[in-house]
Every structure is written in structure tokens, then in C-alpha cells.
Design a protein around this motif. Structure first.
Motif, PDB file in Angstrom:
ATOM      1  N   ALA A  89       0.882  -1.221  -0.091  1.00 59.80           N
ATOM      2  CA  ALA A  89      -0.036  -0.111   0.091  1.00 59.80           C
ATOM      3  C   ALA A  89       0.764   1.194   0.030  1.00 59.80           C
ATOM      4  CB  ALA A  89      -0.885  -0.066   1.201  1.00 59.80           C
TER       5      ALA A  89
ATOM      6  N   ALA B  97       0.702   4.159  -2.484  1.00 62.39           N
ATOM      7  CA  ALA B  97       0.517   5.536  -2.245  1.00 62.39           C
ATOM      8  C   ALA B  97       1.758   6.633  -2.426  1.00 62.39           C
ATOM      9  CB  ALA B  97       0.642   5.789  -0.747  1.00 62.39           C
TER      10      ALA B  97
ATOM     11  N   PRO C 226      -3.961   2.627  -2.774  1.00 62.59           N
ATOM     12  CA  PRO C 226      -3.200   1.986  -1.891  1.00 62.59           C
ATOM     13  C   PRO C 226      -3.930   1.042  -0.832  1.00 62.59           C
ATOM     14  CG  PRO C 226      -2.795   4.253  -1.901  1.00 62.59           C
ATOM     15  CD  PRO C 226      -3.750   3.916  -2.786  1.00 62.59           C
ATOM     16  N   CYS C 227      -5.247   1.042  -0.372  1.00 58.68           N
ATOM     17  CA  CYS C 227      -6.006   0.271   0.537  1.00 58.68           C
ATOM     18  C   CYS C 227      -6.440  -0.944  -0.340  1.00 58.68           C
ATOM     19  CB  CYS C 227      -7.022   0.734   0.934  1.00 58.68           C
ATOM     20  SG  CYS C 227      -6.471   2.160   2.275  1.00 58.68           S
TER      21      CYS C 227
ATOM     22  N   CYS D 251      -7.720  -0.113   6.883  1.00 56.34           N
ATOM     23  CA  CYS D 251      -6.746   0.602   6.227  1.00 56.34           C
ATOM     24  C   CYS D 251      -6.891   2.000   6.404  1.00 56.34           C
ATOM     25  CB  CYS D 251      -6.616   0.050   4.673  1.00 56.34           C
ATOM     26  SG  CYS D 251      -5.575   0.804   3.655  1.00 56.34           S
TER      27      CYS D 251
ATOM     28  N   GLN E 187      -4.795   5.781   5.384  1.00 58.89           N
ATOM     29  CA  GLN E 187      -3.801   6.349   4.598  1.00 58.89           C
ATOM     30  C   GLN E 187      -3.747   7.809   4.992  1.00 58.89           C
ATOM     31  OE1 GLN E 187      -4.463   6.340   0.442  1.00 58.89           O
ATOM     32  NE2 GLN E 187      -2.205   7.686  -0.113  1.00 58.89           N
TER      33      GLN E 187
ATOM     34  N   VAL F  64       0.910   4.372   5.456  1.00 59.28           N
ATOM     35  CA  VAL F  64      -0.233   3.619   5.227  1.00 59.28           C
ATOM     36  C   VAL F  64      -0.305   2.659   6.490  1.00 59.28           C
ATOM     37  CG1 VAL F  64      -1.754   1.915   3.821  1.00 59.28           C
ATOM     38  CG2 VAL F  64      -0.359   3.770   2.727  1.00 59.28           C
TER      39      VAL F  64
ATOM     40  N   ARG G 293       2.435  -0.556   9.952  1.00 60.72           N
ATOM     41  CA  ARG G 293       2.704   0.736   9.394  1.00 60.72           C
ATOM     42  C   ARG G 293       3.686   0.935   8.128  1.00 60.72           C
ATOM     43  NH1 ARG G 293       5.713   4.966  10.570  1.00 60.72           N
ATOM     44  NH2 ARG G 293       5.035   7.057  10.138  1.00 60.72           N
TER      45      ARG G 293
END
Length: 117
Positions: free
Chosen positions: A55, A59, A67-68, A85, A87, A92, A110
Motif C-alpha cells: 500500500a 501511495a 493503496p487500500c 486500512c 492512509q 499507510v 505501518r
């Protein structure tokens, strides 16, 4: 004088052996449950780590995609489900869960660039 049944202890060793065998089986079953739960926690942690890294790459623009969504795909590929999730810029934070018996092992990770010092 003791009654005849009191003096005759034939078969006492069999009862003792049966009791010991039951105790060993009970302890082994409990140990297997604990070891299995530990393995499920480790699988959830690995899935969360890899999902967070994937992710964070999405990002930052290193790979394409949301990302998620990327985190969910990576978690699923590692045998876990994405529970959360979040961001914040290119950082993330993900939470992955792995089922074990009637419980769910949960782990968070993370990923993103290091904070400036």
C-alpha cells in the motif's frame, strides 16, 4: 480385618495408566491449540507487513493502483483478510486478520517514508 475387595488391588495399575494417558492427551491438546494460535498470529503479522508495504508503494506512486485496494489484494494473497486500512499521505497503516479455530488473530503494520528528524 479388611474386606476382600480392599485387599485385592488387581487392576490398579491399569487405572493409573489410563489416568496418566488422559492427562497427557489433555496437555498435548492444549499445547497444540497454543502453538496453532501463535502460528496464526505470525501469519497475520506477515500479511499485515506485506500489505502495508504494498500500500505504501501504491501511495508513493512506485506502483499503480489505490493503496487500500493493493493492501487488500496482498493480504488476501497471504491468507489473511484486511480489517482496516488508513492512509495519511504516503504513510499507510493496515490491520490484517487470520482465522484460527473460533478466534481471529489480528496484527497491524505501518509503512511509509521515515519521519524527518
Amino acid at each position: 480385618m479388611k474386606p476382600r475387595w480392599w485387599r485385592d488391588d488387581a487392576g490398579a495399575g491399569s487405572v493409573l495408566a489410563l489416568g496418566i494417558a488422559c492427562a497427557v492427551v489433555t496437555v498435548a491438546g492444549g499445547a497444540m491449540t497454543v502453538v496453532g494460535a501463535s502460528a496464526a498470529q505470525a501469519r497475520a503479522a506477515v500479511a499485515a507487513d506485506l500489505a502495508a508495504l504494498g500500500a505504501a508503494d501504491a501511495a508513493s506512486g512506485r506502483i499503480g493502483g489505490v493503496p487500500c485496494d493493493t493492501a487488500g489484494q496482498v493480504a488476501q494473497a497471504n491468507g489473511a483478510a484486511l480489517a482496516a486500512c488508513d492512509q495519511a499521505g504516503t504513510v499507510v497503516t493496515v490491520t490484517a486478520t487470520t482465522p484460527y479455530l473460533v478466534w481471529h488473530a489480528k496484527a497491524s503494520a505501518r509503512a511509509g517514508p521515515a519521519a524527518p528528524r
